[in-house]
Design an enzyme around this catalytic site. Structure first.
Site, PDB file in Angstrom:
ATOM      1  N   GLU A   1      -2.920   8.761  -1.271  1.00  0.00           N
ATOM      2  CA  GLU A   1      -2.231   7.474  -1.205  1.00  0.00           C
ATOM      3  C   GLU A   1      -1.415   7.172  -2.459  1.00  0.00           C
ATOM      4  O   GLU A   1      -1.204   6.024  -2.813  1.00  0.00           O
ATOM      5  CB  GLU A   1      -3.234   6.329  -0.961  1.00  0.00           C
ATOM      6  CG  GLU A   1      -4.253   6.666   0.101  1.00  0.00           C
ATOM      7  CD  GLU A   1      -5.124   5.489   0.498  1.00  0.00           C
ATOM      8  OE1 GLU A   1      -5.004   5.059   1.640  1.00  0.00           O
ATOM      9  OE2 GLU A   1      -5.913   5.015  -0.330  1.00  0.00           O
TER      10      GLU A   1
ATOM     11  N   TRP B   1       0.862  -1.203   0.000  1.00  0.00           N
ATOM     12  CA  TRP B   1       0.000   0.000   0.000  1.00  0.00           C
ATOM     13  C   TRP B   1       0.887   1.238   0.000  1.00  0.00           C
ATOM     14  O   TRP B   1       2.106   1.113   0.212  1.00  0.00           O
ATOM     15  CB  TRP B   1      -0.919   0.002   1.237  1.00  0.00           C
ATOM     16  CG  TRP B   1      -2.174   0.807   1.037  1.00  0.00           C
ATOM     17  CD1 TRP B   1      -2.466   2.012   1.570  1.00  0.00           C
ATOM     18  CD2 TRP B   1      -3.291   0.444   0.220  1.00  0.00           C
ATOM     19  NE1 TRP B   1      -3.698   2.434   1.140  1.00  0.00           N
ATOM     20  CE2 TRP B   1      -4.225   1.494   0.304  1.00  0.00           C
ATOM     21  CE3 TRP B   1      -3.591  -0.656  -0.597  1.00  0.00           C
ATOM     22  CZ2 TRP B   1      -5.439   1.485  -0.386  1.00  0.00           C
ATOM     23  CZ3 TRP B   1      -4.803  -0.664  -1.276  1.00  0.00           C
ATOM     24  CH2 TRP B   1      -5.708   0.392  -1.166  1.00  0.00           C
TER      25      TRP B   1
ATOM     26  N   GLU C   1     -18.455   8.177  -3.802  1.00  0.00           N
ATOM     27  CA  GLU C   1     -17.206   8.937  -3.744  1.00  0.00           C
ATOM     28  C   GLU C   1     -17.170   9.998  -4.842  1.00  0.00           C
ATOM     29  O   GLU C   1     -16.820  11.150  -4.621  1.00  0.00           O
ATOM     30  CB  GLU C   1     -16.027   7.979  -3.896  1.00  0.00           C
ATOM     31  CG  GLU C   1     -14.662   8.642  -3.818  1.00  0.00           C
ATOM     32  CD  GLU C   1     -13.544   7.631  -4.070  1.00  0.00           C
ATOM     33  OE1 GLU C   1     -13.392   7.172  -5.230  1.00  0.00           O
ATOM     34  OE2 GLU C   1     -12.820   7.287  -3.117  1.00  0.00           O
TER      35      GLU C   1
ATOM     36  N   ASP D   1       0.777  10.990   0.360  1.00  0.00           N
ATOM     37  CA  ASP D   1      -0.238  12.020   0.562  1.00  0.00           C
ATOM     38  C   ASP D   1      -1.584  11.374   0.891  1.00  0.00           C
ATOM     39  O   ASP D   1      -1.711  10.151   0.893  1.00  0.00           O
ATOM     40  CB  ASP D   1      -0.338  12.932  -0.666  1.00  0.00           C
ATOM     41  CG  ASP D   1      -0.953  12.230  -1.874  1.00  0.00           C
ATOM     42  OD1 ASP D   1      -0.951  10.976  -1.926  1.00  0.00           O
ATOM     43  OD2 ASP D   1      -1.443  12.931  -2.771  1.00  0.00           O
TER      44      ASP D   1
HETATM   45  C1  NOJ Z   1      -5.348   4.619  -6.341  1.00  0.00           C
HETATM   46  C2  NOJ Z   1      -6.151   5.772  -5.879  1.00  0.00           C
HETATM   47  O1  NOJ Z   1      -5.829   6.928  -6.538  1.00  0.00           O
HETATM   48  C3  NOJ Z   1      -6.011   5.925  -4.420  1.00  0.00           C
HETATM   49  O2  NOJ Z   1      -6.572   7.102  -3.944  1.00  0.00           O
HETATM   50  C4  NOJ Z   1      -6.605   4.726  -3.790  1.00  0.00           C
HETATM   51  O3  NOJ Z   1      -6.634   4.824  -2.425  1.00  0.00           O
HETATM   52  C5  NOJ Z   1      -5.825   3.519  -4.224  1.00  0.00           C
HETATM   53  N1  NOJ Z   1      -5.705   3.435  -5.647  1.00  0.00           N
HETATM   54  C6  NOJ Z   1      -6.446   2.257  -3.691  1.00  0.00           C
HETATM   55  O4  NOJ Z   1      -7.740   2.091  -4.189  1.00  0.00           O
HETATM   56  C1  NOJ Z   2      -9.074   6.873  -1.669  1.00  0.00           C
HETATM   57  C2  NOJ Z   2      -8.776   8.261  -1.261  1.00  0.00           C
HETATM   58  O1  NOJ Z   2      -7.861   8.815  -2.164  1.00  0.00           O
HETATM   59  C3  NOJ Z   2      -8.223   8.306   0.140  1.00  0.00           C
HETATM   60  O2  NOJ Z   2      -8.027   9.633   0.531  1.00  0.00           O
HETATM   61  C4  NOJ Z   2      -9.158   7.645   1.100  1.00  0.00           C
HETATM   62  O3  NOJ Z   2      -8.583   7.588   2.366  1.00  0.00           O
HETATM   63  C5  NOJ Z   2      -9.502   6.236   0.643  1.00  0.00           C
HETATM   64  N1  NOJ Z   2      -9.921   6.221  -0.714  1.00  0.00           N
HETATM   65  C6  NOJ Z   2     -10.606   5.634   1.502  1.00  0.00           C
HETATM   66  O4  NOJ Z   2     -11.756   6.429   1.414  1.00  0.00           O
END
Ligand code: NOJ
Ligand code: NOJ
Length: 603
Positions: A213, A154, A436, A210
């Site tokens: 992620e 991750w 979302e 960030d």
């Molecule tokens: C890529 C996404 O941009 C990110 O925000 C997300 O948390 C991860 N993949 C996992 O789904």
């Molecule tokens: C993807 C988002 O980019 C992240 O900020 C968030 O924590 C996860 N999804 C779970 O909602």
């Protein structure tokens, strides 16, 4: 295992409020309720709160198998799989719930405490970011819903989570102290908060993924919330006679925070591993989550919502999404658009996010609060372009609240803020659920369904719109940048939180107050009742039907409303009935409405 036996220990409390689906006019009458923004907010507010509760273990309806006090990001289990608990999403959600609790929703107390106990357990859990002994484990972004470690690759670590969690716990702690319960703070919340503050003080200057992620480097959002956490952590420590050595790093974080302003907008990232424009929603999120209603000025050092750099940034970020999303086509500058994470985003196709669009509104509501408090508004060369969207001829200067320019601008900016919320309204499906994202071409909801953070964003944006502001975090005494900046750190101390003791058992929810709302235009002598197949609703006998109240009835929103206390778990069928003075009663047409009363949440 201690963790599981603790987390599955069911503790359930007082009465809960549930909400039967809102009905916007009865088939019988063929009236249609108006759908003003006010109406939307009124109907969406209970849905958003319930949407959050549904996603919290152990009894949320969308949280089957989730440990007590843990929050799933979304019930979605594939494409994307969000059925995990993120420290960030959970902390932002519980900060919103703590503020709702402080604002009067006392039902939330046990749930808040179950979150706190669950976080104590997560802090001690070794994981792929590390463990508690040197604090590194606190940077782990997410955990499994049963409270065990997540073991797949991750984007880790993410260093905003501990700061956000400290902020949520500090808000609750300060309420406890002002209500005479200092012992819960010293024994339960402070040990958790202290670990998180130690982590921030020690690692704020280390690279991080960030909040999205994806990007390794430094992120405005992360730095901003870290600064805030240390400032309020220091004040809390003082209040309860504890020390917070790591909190001494706050001025250095403030120094670094200033370096995100690039002269045109707030850079979302620095020292990063990508080549993007650095225009990023994370800046607006950082700004709304470090808004301080007690700030005496529109300070630039802390990027207050009304500061010229925050306003300039609001325009640059908003405008960056105007042309790229077809749902925004034709909407002029100065009118709300769908806001995504950053213009180059391709995740799930790269779309507007509900929480982004509402954050853009929230910054403006916060700014309006600040101008009103300060009694004037300044247009500087930095913020001129922002203000020109509302008054092309406006010139730089300070406008006091008695001036026509102030009045014109403030009213236009309120309309502007509302237009973001109206856009969310437009793309919210009729059941009120918030996913979302919404499709950049046609606005249909997509990606994770029932996103907890989307619902939390709705609650905080609406509170800001209503002028219901959160407590100060101490901005007025922490907005001076030191003359010498250094990337210093403080080695923290990390102790197993004493809050591993189980929650005191609480009694199971046996009854739930269910609210029924229907918008129906009636005239004098016509009254709306609620009839149904259970004794509480008269067993279909109209004589024993429940009278709804018209105290909130308004021409533009003809609301008939009532609450009924029902046993948890009851499955009922019901209909709205009109009764007339001549004694006649008419059932609404169509099939019986159905509703299942939830139960089991630790309310
Ligand atoms: C890529 C996404 O941009 C990110 O925000 C997300 O948390 C991860 N993949 C996992 O789904
Ligand atoms: C993807 C988002 O980019 C992240 O900020 C968030 O924590 C996860 N999804 C779970 O909602």
């Amino acid at each position: 295992m201690v963790l599981l036996s603790f987390l599955t220990h069911l503790a359930v409390g007082a009465n809960l409020l549930a909400q039967a689906p809102l009905v916007n006019s009865l088939a019988l009458y063929q009236n249609r309720a108006t759908t003003s923004l006010e109406d939307f907010i009124a109907s969406e507010s209970p849905i958003a709160l319930q949407g959050i509760l549904n996603n919290i273990g152990s009894a949320g309806s969308n949280a089957v198998g989730v440990a007590l006090g843990l929050v799933v990001a979304s019930p979605s289990k594939e494409n994307p799989d969000y059925f995990d608990t993120w420290t960030r999403d959970s902390a932002l959600t519980f900060k919103a719930l703590v503020d709702a609790f402080i604002a009067g929703n006392t039902n939330l107390r046990n749930l808040i405490e179950s979150y706190i106990y669950a976080q104590a357990q997560l802090q001690i859990l070794p994981n792929l970011s590390g463990n508690l002994s040197n604090g590194l484990g606190l940077g782990e972004p997410k955990f499994e819903v049963d409270g065990t470690a997540f073991t797949a690759p991750w984007g880790r670590p993410q260093r905003d989570g501990p700061a956000l969690r400290a902020t949520a716990l500090i808000a609750y702690s300060r309420w406890l102290i002002s209500n005479g319960d200092i012992s819960f703070v010293t024994s339960v919340t402070w040990p958790i908060i202290s670990n998180d503050l130690s982590f921030v003080g020690q690692y704020w200057n280390w690279t991080t993924y960030d909040l999205w992620e994806e990007t390794l480097g430094s992120s405005f959002f992360t730095t901003a919330v870290q600064h805030r956490a240390l400032v309020e952590g220091s004040a809390l420590a003082e209040q309860i006679g504890r020390s917070c050595a790591s909190c001494g790093q706050a001025p250095q974080i403030l120094c670094f925070l200033g370096s995100y302003w690039d002269g045109n907008h707030v850079a979302g990232n620095q020292n990063e591993d990508n080549q993007r424009s650095r225009k990023d929603l994370n800046t607006i999120l950082g700004i709304i989550h470090t808004f301080d209603p007690s700030a005496e000025n529109c300070d630039t050092t802390t990027f207050q919502p009304c500061s010229d750099i925050a306003l300039a940034n609001h325009k640059v970020v908003s405008d960056s999404f105007r042309t790229i999303f077809s749902v925004n086509a034709g909407i002029p500058e100065g009118s709300g658009v769908g806001i995504g994470r950053y213009p180059e985003d391709t995740y799930q196709g790269g779309n507007p996010w509900y929480l982004g669009t509402m954050a853009a509104a929230e910054q403006l509501y916060d700014a309006l609060y600040q101008w009103n408090k300060i009694g004037s508004l300044e247009v500087s060369s930095t913020s001129l372009a922002f203000f020109q969207d509302f008054s092309p001829s406006v010139v730089t200067g300070v406008y006091t609240s008695s001036s026509p320019t102030y009045t014109t601008l403030v009213s236009a900016i309120k309309t502007y803020a509302d237009s973001y919320m109206s856009l969310v309204q437009k793309y919210t499906p009729s059941d009120g659920s918030l996913a979302e994202q919404f499709n950049r071409h046609d606005g249909t909801p997509l990606s994770a369904s029932n996103l907890t953070w989307s619902y939390a964003s709705f609650l905080t944006a609406v509170a800001a719109r209503d002028g219901v502001v959160p407590a100060s975090w101490g901005e007025p005494s922490s907005n001076v940048v030191p003359s010498v900046c250094a990337g210093s750190t403080a080695t923290g101390t990390y102790l197993t939180p004493t809050a591993t003791a189980p929650l005191p058992p609480c009694t199971a929810v046996t009854s739930v107050v269910v609210a029924f709302n229907v918008a129906e235009t009636t005239s004098y002598g016509q009254n709306i009742f609620l009839a149904g197949n259970i004794t509480q609703l008269g067993s279909w006998n109209t004589v024993d039907a429940v009278a709804l109240s018209a105290v909130d009835y308004q021409a533009e929103y003809p609301r008939w409303y009532g609450t009924v206390d029902l046993p948890a778990g009851t499955a009922l069928q019901y209909k709205y009935v009109e009764k007339r003075v001549d004694g006649s009663s008419i059932f609404e047409g169509g099939a019986n409405r159905e509703f299942v009363v939830e139960g089991g949440l630790c309310g």
